[in-house]
Design a protein around this motif. Sequence first.
Motif, PDB file in Angstrom:
ATOM      1  N   MET A 166      54.996  57.022  -9.823  1.00  0.00           N
ATOM      2  CA  MET A 166      56.206  57.818  -9.669  1.00  0.00           C
ATOM      3  C   MET A 166      56.815  58.032 -11.050  1.00  0.00           C
ATOM      4  SD  MET A 166      59.622  56.913  -7.429  1.00  0.00           S
ATOM      5  CE  MET A 166      59.868  55.350  -8.293  1.00  0.00           C
ATOM      6  N   TYR A 211      61.629  60.584  -2.591  1.00  0.00           N
ATOM      7  CA  TYR A 211      62.276  59.506  -3.337  1.00  0.00           C
ATOM      8  C   TYR A 211      63.653  59.132  -2.811  1.00  0.00           C
ATOM      9  CZ  TYR A 211      58.549  61.038  -6.444  1.00  0.00           C
ATOM     10  OH  TYR A 211      57.326  61.403  -6.943  1.00  0.00           O
ATOM     11  N   VAL A 229      67.965  59.988  -7.782  1.00  0.00           N
ATOM     12  CA  VAL A 229      66.654  60.557  -7.484  1.00  0.00           C
ATOM     13  C   VAL A 229      66.739  62.068  -7.465  1.00  0.00           C
ATOM     14  CG1 VAL A 229      66.009  58.537  -6.127  1.00  0.00           C
ATOM     15  CG2 VAL A 229      66.987  60.519  -4.978  1.00  0.00           C
TER      16      VAL A 229
END
Length: 620
Positions: free
Chosen positions: A444, A414, A466
């Motif tokens: 996701m 990510y 992330v």
Amino acid sequence: MEDIEDMLAGAPAGFRLPISASVGVNPKKKIKQPSSFQHFLTPLPSPKIPGTQVIYIKTFGCSHNQSDSEYMAGQLSSFGYALSDNADEADLWLINTCTVKSPSQSAMDTLISRCKTAKKPLVVAGCVPQGSRDIKELEGVSIVGVQQIDRVVEVVEETLKGHEVRLLNRKTLPALDLPKVRKNKFVEILPINVGCLGACTYCKTKHARGHLGSYTVDSLVGRVRSVVADGVKEIWLSSEDTGAYGRDIGVNLPILLNAIVAALPLDGSTMLRIGMTNPPYILEHLKEIADVLRHPCVYSFLHVPVQSGSDAILSAMNREYTVGDFRTVVDTLTELVPGMQIATDIICGFPGETDEDFAQTVNLIKDYKFPQVHISQFYPRPGTPAARMKKVPSTSVKKRSRELTSVFESFTPYNGMEGRIERIWITEIATDGKHLVGHTKGYMQVLVVGPGSMLGTSAIIRITSVGRWSVFGEVIETLNSTKDNVESKERSDRSENCCSLSNLEESCACAGELDACACGHESCGGLNLTEENGGSLSKSGSWADDRSNLNVFGWLLRKRKNHQTTKLEDDSLQHIARQESAAGAHMWTAVDRLLLGGICASFLTILALFLYFASNILSS
């Protein structure tokens, strides 16, 4: 112990009949009793009225098992039983088991032992008793087979009475429209088939679930429509092998997927997640499946187990594909589906696996850097061919598992996504209790902060940071999951198809549900809303509310109009009828005129007879 089989064949769900003690029911003897056969058959007294006890349900294993537990919970709840997450306060424990891995069965064994120690009535369901009914842990325990979940109420009732019941053998699939209590009310786990066509040498599941058995396309689409109407926002297709769907009934997975997608709401408020599929059965349908995965109402995500990066090990596993086949699946879907995400499974230390075999597996994982890899050590399952193969030393198995896990955790899938704008579908609360969990179209995981009222909605978010396993986002806009701008636009584009209706459900091109009609009050406006029996619903709302007209004719007409109004199940349609009533109350149908004419004729006949008899009496 004999199995009770088809004793109540055809009985409706929740219908309760006593199970005869002479057919596969063993009363449990708690204490030493006189050797009287009649006394042996006497059940233990129940401390409560049947159907009022508290049931604790524990589920192990896959999503299919979770769906089975939800169906069993739904039937028990519908019958009056209370469900609790507190095992200590429960009157009976129901354990739904998994036979895929030794740890799952060990956890089951521990729970069964704990239940017996607590002297709680116990019912065991799932793959363990179905595939290994004679193991010692199941002695004296009631059992529900994987295809007998629609009879769980019978088993629970008899177990609470002190009987041991076993229902295992059956050839028909449980109905999809059984009552259900979902663990997550926004997520429907929909089994599309049971069993599989494979014969993997390590797998115990087929011993329990058996050969492939598929539900029909119509029954599955019907279930989809039902759960969408019930407020479900994610539908997970589940089975032992999704890709094999329909091969036993003359259809295939793309046919089913296209039929389901056509039944989903146009606004994208309900998303479809396709379940685990092995490579052999989707190779011939890759382009069709890619088309479905690109659809805005389908997650661009697929779980495709590879199990090993070595063809030699795949052959020993009898997986019926090569590493090249797996690469073809991944490469094709990744090329054809934007944002495609694929998860996979690996078994470390399968019998005969060499260091070179394992190195090939590591290289495969490094090549693709999958965002999700489920890594497990090989566990020999009793009764499988692999259990008789020469084992890799356990120290080597553990070492390989740790090494592959380290490789996988080094990926940063990510990174660089900060600032990206995504649409997510929010369906649950994170374990920290502070964040809501949503998923992008590529599935996701996104964590956002927001009120609980956002559950079951869709939102536009900006990714702020992330992590290794998920990303964090801030909500820019929450979309109304029932009537957002997308839906309004699509419906208004088609409203011209809705302006002339004789049967609302069939003729309205917008949707089958009454409140989904895009026509609006004016465009549906001069219509004659005809009921199934041919009677008119026309503009009649004011009749039911007009209390000033108390003569017999007005009362009879109001009764007729009132009867029609009660048939309007949708509040919005009643509102339309009331709005139309002022303009259309004077417009009587032929039935109205006949009714009034008949009443007048009857009245005049009675009056004429009265005058006739009165004149005769007076003349005499």
